[in-house]
Write an enzyme that holds these catalytic residues in place. Structure first.
Site, mmCIF file in Angstrom:
data_model
loop_
_atom_site.group_PDB
_atom_site.id
_atom_site.type_symbol
_atom_site.label_atom_id
_atom_site.label_comp_id
_atom_site.label_asym_id
_atom_site.label_seq_id
_atom_site.Cartn_x
_atom_site.Cartn_y
_atom_site.Cartn_z
ATOM 1 N N ASP A 17 13.680 17.095 -7.283
ATOM 2 C CA ASP A 17 13.661 18.490 -7.695
ATOM 3 C C ASP A 17 14.540 18.612 -8.944
ATOM 4 O O ASP A 17 15.378 17.733 -9.199
ATOM 5 C CB ASP A 17 14.206 19.359 -6.548
ATOM 6 C CG ASP A 17 14.298 20.822 -6.905
ATOM 7 O OD1 ASP A 17 13.349 21.350 -7.520
ATOM 8 O OD2 ASP A 17 15.326 21.443 -6.584
ATOM 9 N N ASP A 19 16.135 22.018 -10.259
ATOM 10 C CA ASP A 19 17.208 23.010 -10.162
ATOM 11 C C ASP A 19 18.139 22.745 -8.999
ATOM 12 O O ASP A 19 17.720 22.681 -7.834
ATOM 13 C CB ASP A 19 16.609 24.410 -10.051
ATOM 14 C CG ASP A 19 15.845 24.792 -11.309
ATOM 15 O OD1 ASP A 19 16.437 24.687 -12.397
ATOM 16 O OD2 ASP A 19 14.664 25.166 -11.202
ATOM 17 N N ASP A 216 16.629 20.789 -2.472
ATOM 18 C CA ASP A 216 17.647 21.712 -1.978
ATOM 19 C C ASP A 216 17.108 23.046 -1.471
ATOM 20 O O ASP A 216 17.819 23.764 -0.775
ATOM 21 C CB ASP A 216 18.668 22.007 -3.079
ATOM 22 C CG ASP A 216 18.083 22.850 -4.200
ATOM 23 O OD1 ASP A 216 18.503 24.002 -4.364
ATOM 24 O OD2 ASP A 216 17.176 22.368 -4.898
#
Length: 267
Positions: A17, A19, A216
């Protein structure tokens, strides 16, 4: 930990991922250790991929400079390899876009269209800026964008996003995944990062046990269910922390490097 190290031995590709995983969304900080990670994985013959809610336009230069092998973008709806060959794409039908627009207007929500490498909003104001500017900067307003471009995802944009619920006629076609107090991703019922990553696995002749991912947030949920080995960042959503095989440190504290070292994948 011994069991996780054994799982790690089967990994052929790792999806990251962006961000708050590769880089901090609100400050744009990316540690130098990320460059080290990608270089060492390349030396080991382990492929890399980006798995993000962003489209290609939103994949920032420092991430492009890592030269990942695959880009799974727009929550799995658009997938390219490093040579920009399209591996998979799944746009919304035009009539579905219009149905979503009608609904959002009825609940007083602005919206955004997500193309493969462009975004357009129905209105650029403070509410949109708070949600979108840290990811995409200021965007042009163009409510007719969908008429001439493929739309792979839409975004709700409102100061009451937590009060917006899908009507029955749309609840069987799309789902909402909140990613900001002012905004939710609108994706197909079967759409997810996991679907896009499956397309890559199929091309490579690999299985889920050969795949690892770092993430996340809630748009990583299906990927955490799929991957043979999943690592959550320390600041992850509670549901992601629960699903993770391993929880690592934050971006600022070189969490990705530390996890790969603990799993004995790199030195």
């Amino acid at each position: 930990m011994e069991n996780l190290v054994k799982k790690a031995e089967k990994i052929k590709i790792i999806f990251f991922d962006i961000d708050d995983t590769l880089r901090v969304k609100n400050t744009a900080f990316m540690p130098e250790s990320i460059n080290e990670v990608f270089a060492k994985l390349r030396e080991k013959g382990i492929m890399t991929g980006i798995a993000t809610g962003r489209n290609l336009y939103g994949v920032v230069p420092e991430v492009l400079a890592l030269e990942p092998d695959y880009f799974v973008t727009i929550n799995g709806a658009y997938v390219e390899n490093q040579a920009h060959d399209v591996i998979y794409k799944h746009p919304f039908a035009t009539d579905l876009v219009e149905e979503i627009m009608t609904w959002l207007k009825s609940v007083h929500s602005e919206f955004a269209f997500v193309g493969s490498d462009q975004l357009r909003v129905s209105k650029w104001d403070k509410v949109a800026e708070d949600a979108i500017a840290p990811v995409y900067a200021e965007l042009l307003a163009d409510e007719s964008y969908y008429q001439t471009h493929d739309v792979f995802q839409m975004l709700t944009i409102s100061d009451h996003d937590d009060k917006i619920a899908l009507p029955e006629n749309l609840a069987q076609k799309i789902r909402m995944v909140r990613w900001h107090p002012n905004s939710s991703d609108i994706v197909p019922m079967t759409g997810s990062k996991a679907e896009g990553c499956k397309q890559v696995l199929d091309v490579l002749g690999l299985t889920a046990e050969n795949m690892m991912n770092f993430g996340d947030e809630l748009n990583d949920r299906e990927l955490f269910d799929l991957a043979g080995l999943s690592v959550a960042m320390k600041i992850s959503h509670p549901e992601i922390l629960e699903k993770a095989d391993y929880v690592t440190d934050t971006v600022e504290n070189d969490g990705i490097l530390k996890a790969l070292q603990v799993l004995q994948m790199i030195d």
